[in-house]
Design a protein around this motif. Structure first.
Motif, short mmCIF file in Angstrom:
data_model
loop_
_atom_site.label_atom_id
_atom_site.label_comp_id
_atom_site.label_asym_id
_atom_site.label_seq_id
_atom_site.Cartn_x
_atom_site.Cartn_y
_atom_site.Cartn_z
N GLY A 1 0.78 -1.24 0.00
CA GLY A 1 0.00 0.00 0.00
C GLY A 1 0.80 1.28 0.00
O GLY A 1 0.24 2.37 -0.14
N VAL A 2 2.13 1.21 0.15
CA VAL A 2 2.92 2.44 0.20
C VAL A 2 2.97 3.08 -1.19
O VAL A 2 3.02 2.39 -2.20
CB VAL A 2 4.35 2.16 0.72
N GLU A 3 2.95 4.40 -1.22
CA GLU A 3 3.04 5.13 -2.48
C GLU A 3 4.49 5.18 -2.96
O GLU A 3 5.42 5.38 -2.16
CB GLU A 3 2.51 6.55 -2.33
N VAL A 4 4.68 5.03 -4.27
CA VAL A 4 5.99 5.17 -4.89
C VAL A 4 5.96 6.39 -5.79
O VAL A 4 5.13 6.47 -6.71
CB VAL A 4 6.37 3.92 -5.71
N VAL A 5 6.85 7.35 -5.54
CA VAL A 5 6.93 8.56 -6.34
C VAL A 5 8.14 8.46 -7.26
O VAL A 5 9.27 8.21 -6.80
CB VAL A 5 7.05 9.82 -5.47
N ARG A 6 7.94 8.65 -8.56
CA ARG A 6 9.02 8.65 -9.53
C ARG A 6 9.61 10.06 -9.59
O ARG A 6 8.87 11.04 -9.65
CB ARG A 6 8.51 8.25 -10.91
N SER A 7 10.94 10.15 -9.58
CA SER A 7 11.56 11.48 -9.58
C SER A 7 12.82 11.51 -10.42
O SER A 7 13.46 10.49 -10.67
CB SER A 7 11.90 11.91 -8.14
#
Length: 249
Positions: A192-198
């Motif tokens: 459930g953790v969010e993954v942010v692409r950067s």
């Protein structure tokens, strides 16, 4: 009877947890959110943090940063270019930060009007994961050049993250990075953790990271990781767009 190493370790962690809880309460009363940034060396953590700080300064959000290393003040000099207050914390060989170290700098240096304090932990995905710093948000970062199986190799770090940030995404194709596998591995250890692409080079994801940090500081509910050293705190009734479980952005 002599204490075992496990007993000693548990005593050290218990003392740290008590100090972290006290520090969290103190900073919450002051309206300060603390962000603990964890990654291995070379993940691009400093570069990304510098861009986040610069964006906050541009938006007139009072932020500050503590950056930890075993030696040199190189990262503090780099981060100071953002215009935010920055201080170097040298650990003298210690491979992680502890709440007692953070408390000393908060009491002696942190500007009174600070809304968010970013703490750049020592580059290490092992020891820092076990130490609560009184943070309101723990972000674990990983570069595409490190390999998609990193979450499985360091489950405590990734399993304790409120947010995961994938860095250097512009290098994904030449590095042969399998992003779908990476996300699957992250979800395996931290469902459930969010993954942010950067990408610090072109600014992708920078605004999203800052938005997530500010939302958490303002009381939005954050993801509850299964391996967090301490529960995040009290429940909040409201929901905030962008903090939804399992999102990849």
């Amino acid at each position: 009877m002599c204490e075992s190493m496990d007993d000693v370790t548990q005593a050290v962690l218990a003392k740290n947890d008590g100090l972290a809880a006290s520090l969290r309460d103190e900073l919450t009363r002051r309206g300060v959110g603390v962000v603990n940034l964890l990654s291995s060396p070379g993940s691009g953590k400093t570069e990304l943090l510098g861009k986040v700080l610069a964006l906050a300064v541009e938006r007139r959000i009072p932020v500050a940063a503590l950056t930890a290393d075993l030696a040199t003040e190189n990262d503090a000099h780099r981060l100071a270019r953002s215009g935010a207050p920055v201080k170097q914390l040298l650990t003298d060989g210690l491979c992680h930060l502890e709440a007692r170290q953070l408390r000393g700098h908060v009491q002696s240096w942190l500007p009174e009007d600070t809304a968010v304090l970013f703490v750049e932990n020592v580059g290490n995905l092992v020891c820092p994961a076990a130490y609560d710093l009184g943070e309101s948000l723990r972000i674990v970062l990983m570069a595409v050049t490190e390999g998609e199986d990193k979450p499985l190799k360091y489950p405590t770090a990734f399993g304790s993250a409120h947010l995961v940030v994938l860095t250097k995404t512009d290098l994904a194709e030449p590095a042969g990075f399998d992003e779908a596998a990476f996300v699957a591995h992250v979800q395996r250890v931290n469902p459930g953790v969010e993954v942010v692409r950067s990408c610090a080079r072109d600014g992708a994801g920078i605004a999203t990271v800052l938005e997530r940090v500010l939302a958490a500081r303002d009381g939005a509910p954050v993801h509850r990781p299964p391996l967090a050293p301490r529960p995040h705190g009290h429940e909040h009734a409201q929901q905030t767009t962008g903090l939804a479980a399992g999102r990849v952005s």
